[in-house]
Design a protein around this motif. Structure first.
Motif, PDB file in Angstrom:
ATOM      1  N   LEU A 120       0.755  -1.305   0.089  1.00 56.90           N
ATOM      2  CA  LEU A 120      -0.132  -0.159   0.013  1.00 56.90           C
ATOM      3  C   LEU A 120       0.715   1.247  -0.051  1.00 56.90           C
ATOM      4  CD1 LEU A 120      -3.181   0.182   0.007  1.00 56.90           C
ATOM      5  CD2 LEU A 120      -2.943   0.288   2.575  1.00 56.90           C
ATOM      6  N   LEU A 121       1.942   1.098   0.595  1.00 53.70           N
ATOM      7  CA  LEU A 121       2.845   2.304   0.719  1.00 53.70           C
ATOM      8  C   LEU A 121       3.805   2.372  -0.332  1.00 53.70           C
ATOM      9  CD1 LEU A 121       3.506   2.522   4.662  1.00 53.70           C
ATOM     10  CD2 LEU A 121       2.229   3.970   3.330  1.00 53.70           C
ATOM     11  N   GLY A 122       3.844   1.726  -1.227  1.00 57.38           N
ATOM     12  CA  GLY A 122       4.799   1.764  -2.542  1.00 57.38           C
ATOM     13  C   GLY A 122       5.545   0.535  -2.818  1.00 57.38           C
ATOM     14  N   LEU A 123       5.664  -0.367  -1.913  1.00 59.56           N
ATOM     15  CA  LEU A 123       6.617  -1.427  -2.302  1.00 59.56           C
ATOM     16  C   LEU A 123       6.259  -2.564  -3.094  1.00 59.56           C
ATOM     17  CD1 LEU A 123       8.407  -2.046   1.272  1.00 59.56           C
ATOM     18  CD2 LEU A 123       9.381  -0.802  -0.768  1.00 59.56           C
ATOM     19  N   THR A 124       6.768  -3.402  -3.852  1.00 58.29           N
ATOM     20  CA  THR A 124       6.478  -4.470  -4.505  1.00 58.29           C
ATOM     21  C   THR A 124       6.484  -5.697  -3.680  1.00 58.29           C
ATOM     22  OG1 THR A 124       8.549  -5.149  -5.367  1.00 58.29           O
ATOM     23  CG2 THR A 124       7.319  -3.635  -6.766  1.00 58.29           C
TER      24      THR A 124
END
Lengths: 265, 255
Positions: A120-124
């Motif tokens: 959700l915060l942008g990591l894969t």
């Protein structure tokens, strides 16, 4: 000196008075059929002519009464809000420190929530998987990591949230009055973690009512009031000006009664 | 694959997974519970219309089941998505990520659930001695695609507008009930009086249900129903995406 990572240039933000829209059907039809996606004439001013900049690695503390526009500034940096006028420029990966439990699901285990929150915060997924052990170690949750987080205490939840955030390797960290919650012990832990970020060269923007903390942790402070900048710069001077402004008649934290609808969304 | 696409897909995956996990967790009979709902509905309607009102229809139980499962996908997705941005306010206000992923994951989750319940429908077809058909091979994916676009487009529109006009969630509840009885789920198309017949094609839900019924019961893909379902799906997707794209940047302001 290096270029600023965050730069606000005479930023203004007005919120339309949405309660006129949510009030009923007629205004809804009128407004939305005529001009879908445009703001109307009745607006609430949250920020006016706000100018400041933050350089890489600096810690900026934002102070001011409730409803003075502090959260709006964070929203503009995070990119969830758009300025009505002026320009906001942000360079680098921004990570917001979420409220306790936000972006988590109570029924999922700590481990499952790390994936949910991290992505959700942008990591894969692959990145979270690679950092998983480090995140779990950082959270100090031990075997609890396999339990649904609804049984966690608020301290455990906060550790989990902090652990995910640290793994993001953010360049800019946004903290909205988080340090104010929890007991002394927990607050100290949060401050320690914040200092750790600071040492790593992360730019930190945080909102706080704890003036001593602001003076201690920040490289610069921003005092917002009446929806605009009252002072910006050296934390000791800014905090001092804020104290002088609010102490004599108005009580310790500038406690004038909040304006109706004051706290910006 | 570039990192942003990868991240976007992972986000869809993890959110859909979350919904599925939560749905099937904490109950031994997780899967059975979620097929129980449409089956119970089928039983109730069977009792009311076949046993008590003695409607003259062959294999009425099977007829009901084939229509009620796809309907459940519709109604679950639309009802849940109307409030989905409100219930995720805390992250929408803080994190900037594509918000349309939230309703998307809900519709995907319900679609997966529908696909998982197809074997149950198959079981009933077997009981009524309706053999599997070759047309299912292309018919099922085609109707799934059409229905998915239709539901996702509507979900996107409903969830976005509901933030600015909160009465919508109530209106949606009532509308869904009206649409349910206006859609030939409980009754066949040819029972509809001739003067209303030509209105049926205007109901996108009806075309999808009719598509499923001819496919599963008669073993052929009705080209008109399938074509209309796809066309409605594309139209709904376009409309939903347009409304969403006009409103999305203001979500954090109203929450």
């Amino acid at each position: 000196m290096s270029d600023p990572v965050i730069r606000f240039e005479s930023v203004g933000k007005r919120y339309p008075q949405y309660h006129h829209i949510t009030a009923g059907f007629k205004p809804f039809l009128f407004r939305w059929l005529c001009r879908l996606g445009r703001t109307g004439s009745e607006t609430f001013e949250a920020l006016r002519a706000v100018t400041f900049e933050v350089r890489p690695g600096e810690t900026l503390g934002i102070i001011g009464r409730n409803g003075s526009g502090k959260s709006t500034v964070l929203g503009l940096i995070a990119g969830v809000l758009r300025p009505t006028s002026g320009t906001v420029r942000v360079r680098g990966r921004v990570a917001p420190l979420l409220e306790l439990g936000a972006g988590f699901h109570p029924e999922l285990t700590g481990r499952e929530n790390i994936f949910l929150n991290g992505i959700l915060l942008g990591l894969t997924r692959a990145e979270v998987a690679r950092k998983l052990d480090a995140i779990i170690a950082f959270s100090e949750l031990g075997e609890f990591i396999h339990e649904p987080i609804r049984i966690y205490s608020s301290g455990m939840l906060a550790r989990l949230g902090f652990a995910v955030i640290s793994s993001l390797d953010p360049e800019i960290l946004l903290v909205d009055e988080i340090l104010a919650v929890g007991d002394m012990d927990f607050q100290k832990k949060c401050v320690d973690r914040a200092l750790e970020f600071k040492r790593r060269g992360v730019t930190i923007i945080y909102v706080s009512h704890a003036l001593d903390q602001v003076q201690e942790l920040s490289d610069r402070a921003l005092w917002l009031d009446e929806h605009t900048v009252q002072a910006w710069g050296n934390p000791a001077e800014v905090v001092d000006a804020y104290r002088r402004h609010s102490s004599p008649q108005r009580g310790p934290d500038g406690g004038r009664p909040e304006a109706p609808g004051g706290e910006a969304p | 694959m570039n990192r942003n696409t990868r991240q976007f897909l992972d986000l869809i995956l993890v959110l859909t997974q979350k919904d599925l996990k939560v749905r099937y967790k904490n109950s031994v009979l997780g899967y059975l519970w979620s097929v129980a709902n449409p089956l119970a509905f089928a039983l109730v309607f069977y009792f009311a219309f076949k046993v008590i009102m003695r409607v003259d229809m062959e294999d009425y139980a099977l007829f009901l089941i084939v229509g009620l499962f796809p309907w459940q996908w519709f109604s679950n997705s639309i009802n849940i998505s109307s409030t989905v941005f409100l219930s995720n306010a805390s992250i929408i206000k803080k994190v900037s990520f594509p918000r349309n992923i939230i309703p998307l994951s809900i519709v995907l989750q319900d679609m997966i659930h529908y696909i998982l319940s197809l074997p149950v429908i198959g079981l009933f077809l077997l009981l009524y001695q309706k053999p599997a058909q070759a047309a299912w091979l292309w018919g099922i994916p085609l109707l799934l695609a059409g229905q998915f676009m239709l539901i996702y487009g509507l979900a996107l529109a409903v969830s976005s507008i509901n933030l600015f006009f909160r009465d919508l969630e109530r209106i949606v509840g009532i509308l869904m009930m009206i649409v349910f009885y206006c859609t030939p789920i409980l009754y066949p198309l040819d029972m509809i009086p001739a003067r209303f017949q030509h209105w049926v094609g205007l109901n996108p839900f009806a075309t999808a249900i009719l598509g499923w019924r001819t496919l599963l019961l008669d073993g052929r893909l009705d080209p008109v129903a399938a074509g209309l379902t796809l066309a409605y799906g594309l139209a709904a997707l376009g409309l939903g995406t347009w409304i969403y794209s006009r409103l999305a940047w203001k979500f954090a302001e109203v929450l």
